[in-house]
Design an enzyme around this catalytic site. Sequence first.
Site, mmCIF file in Angstrom:
data_model
loop_
_atom_site.group_PDB
_atom_site.id
_atom_site.type_symbol
_atom_site.label_atom_id
_atom_site.label_comp_id
_atom_site.label_asym_id
_atom_site.label_seq_id
_atom_site.Cartn_x
_atom_site.Cartn_y
_atom_site.Cartn_z
ATOM 1 N N HIS A 75 0.834 -1.208 0.000
ATOM 2 C CA HIS A 75 0.000 0.000 0.000
ATOM 3 C C HIS A 75 0.867 1.255 0.000
ATOM 4 O O HIS A 75 1.939 1.273 0.590
ATOM 5 C CB HIS A 75 -0.894 0.029 1.245
ATOM 6 C CG HIS A 75 -1.923 -1.069 1.262
ATOM 7 N ND1 HIS A 75 -2.648 -1.392 2.382
ATOM 8 C CD2 HIS A 75 -2.342 -1.910 0.288
ATOM 9 C CE1 HIS A 75 -3.487 -2.379 2.100
ATOM 10 N NE2 HIS A 75 -3.312 -2.718 0.839
ATOM 11 N N TYR A 204 -7.580 3.542 9.886
ATOM 12 C CA TYR A 204 -7.507 3.743 11.342
ATOM 13 C C TYR A 204 -8.565 4.782 11.693
ATOM 14 O O TYR A 204 -8.475 5.927 11.235
ATOM 15 C CB TYR A 204 -6.134 4.264 11.751
ATOM 16 C CG TYR A 204 -5.018 3.235 11.669
ATOM 17 C CD1 TYR A 204 -4.617 2.523 12.800
ATOM 18 C CD2 TYR A 204 -4.346 2.989 10.476
ATOM 19 C CE1 TYR A 204 -3.597 1.585 12.738
ATOM 20 C CE2 TYR A 204 -3.325 2.050 10.409
ATOM 21 C CZ TYR A 204 -2.948 1.357 11.547
ATOM 22 O OH TYR A 204 -1.937 0.432 11.489
ATOM 23 N N LYS A 300 4.095 -2.688 15.467
ATOM 24 C CA LYS A 300 5.564 -2.631 15.558
ATOM 25 C C LYS A 300 6.189 -3.911 16.128
ATOM 26 O O LYS A 300 7.412 -4.094 16.038
ATOM 27 C CB LYS A 300 5.999 -1.446 16.427
ATOM 28 C CG LYS A 300 5.802 -0.112 15.753
ATOM 29 C CD LYS A 300 6.816 0.116 14.644
ATOM 30 C CE LYS A 300 6.488 1.283 13.772
ATOM 31 N NZ LYS A 300 6.640 1.069 12.357
HETATM 32 C C1 PHB Z 1 -3.379 -6.353 11.418
HETATM 33 O O1 PHB Z 1 -3.651 -6.482 10.220
HETATM 34 O O2 PHB Z 1 -3.484 -7.289 12.211
HETATM 35 C C2 PHB Z 1 -2.929 -5.037 11.938
HETATM 36 C C3 PHB Z 1 -2.772 -3.990 11.038
HETATM 37 C C4 PHB Z 1 -2.363 -2.760 11.512
HETATM 38 C C5 PHB Z 1 -2.125 -2.563 12.859
HETATM 39 C C6 PHB Z 1 -2.261 -3.623 13.743
HETATM 40 C C7 PHB Z 1 -2.674 -4.852 13.273
HETATM 41 O O3 PHB Z 1 -1.750 -1.346 13.289
#
Ligand code: PHB
Length: 394
Positions: A75, A204, A300
């Site tokens: 992405h 998010y 992270k």
């Molecule tokens: C996930 O796809 O499990 C995932 C993606 C982004 C994050 C945390 C978990 O910040």
Amino acid sequence: MSGRRVPVGIVGAGPAGLLLSHLLHLAGIASVVLESRSREEVEGTIRAGVLEQGTVDLLTQSGVGERLHREAFFHRGVYLRFGGATHHIDMESLTGGKRVTVYAQHEVIRDLVAARLAAGGDIRFGVSGVALEGIDTDRPALRFDEGGSARRIDCDFIAGCDGSHGVSRHSLPEGALQRYERVYPFGWFGILVEAPPSSDELIYASHDRGFALVSTRSPTLQRMYLQCDPHDDVANWPDDRIWSELEKRLETHDGWTPKQGPITQKVIVGMRSLVHEPMRHGRLFLAGDAAHVVPPTGAKGLNLAAADVRVLARALEAYYGAKDETRLVRYSGDCLRRVWKGQRFSWSLTTLLHRSQSDTPFDRRRQLAELDYITTSRAAMTSLAENYVGLPFE
Ligand code: PHB
Ligand code: APR
């Protein structure tokens, strides 16, 4: 009891232990990996899924990136959603070409296990009673039980890669480690959904009702999360309650909704920030979750584990190649500088996006102001982007 000698004994076949064993193999250093779970369990545990550019480069350069490059999602950035609007953070252009790679942790593990076994690597799955001995001496040893037989392996060094609940850290004498911890009053409710992706990039979302995240696993399997009470029970969350909550927290002015499908997994994970210092004691080196844990926001955990073992593999290579111990001496300090920056970032993204019961209306306004700042200031956006795709290795 049978005894052997192997240069590096590794406890734990998570990302840290497996990648370390792989990197050491490439440097011509033999190791043995002791893992308490079965191969199926290790390869099947669903965890986070975002790789930093540096982690992708490390996997690629060490020859285990082939399936990743075929199957991962690459992405340009991520979306931040709040106040009913969606804002794109174009990390690729902000960081000079670094991308967000979505590839599940258990896929990385499968690739590493396959590479180690194909190279004749020694991974002992399903062992029990692992005990570390003599870490203060130059002949440490690992004792364990394998298929009912007591075994002992003598080593030059032991790598404690056995995660946050492992045994290695507890082998240190009382008081040898300093513990820094923050526990958050919320957790994540994670689901796997059989459906096509709801978005071309991760979303998010910060909402008055709490945080939500839309991620992906494959063209047919999606991962989504909702902030929840860490002590809640998945039984309290029938599918329609999950969808209703996701729709509310992800609502937009343009009527976007997540694509629904059968929910095949529900899990609640707690959230904490934790660091143990130093990451070395005598001949024992701690790496990954055995030394430090981050909340999942920003994903992270695996990346910090990979960075630790990159430092450790290079230090061991210098030791065995040129009898140079300086990198081993610097190991803990070198890792901790990156670890604390990862902690700072994970904490800041977590506190930016989640609602806490102790939050006042002031705190919410401050969060919204920060989100507004991040999505309108190129400087703030660049800071978010460079941390998200991964700070450069020093
Ligand atoms: C996930 O796809 O499990 C995932 C993606 C982004 C994050 C945390 C978990 O910040
Ligand atoms: N003996 C042998 N193996 C053990 C023991 C033990 N006493 N205790 C734990 N293990 C194994 C676990 O079963 C697990 O497979 O050690 C492994 C540790 O792996 P992880 O917990 O994945 O830790 P790490 O390799 O440091 O990777 C960090 O993984 O846990 C996630 O979110 C975390 O993304 C982060 C990454």
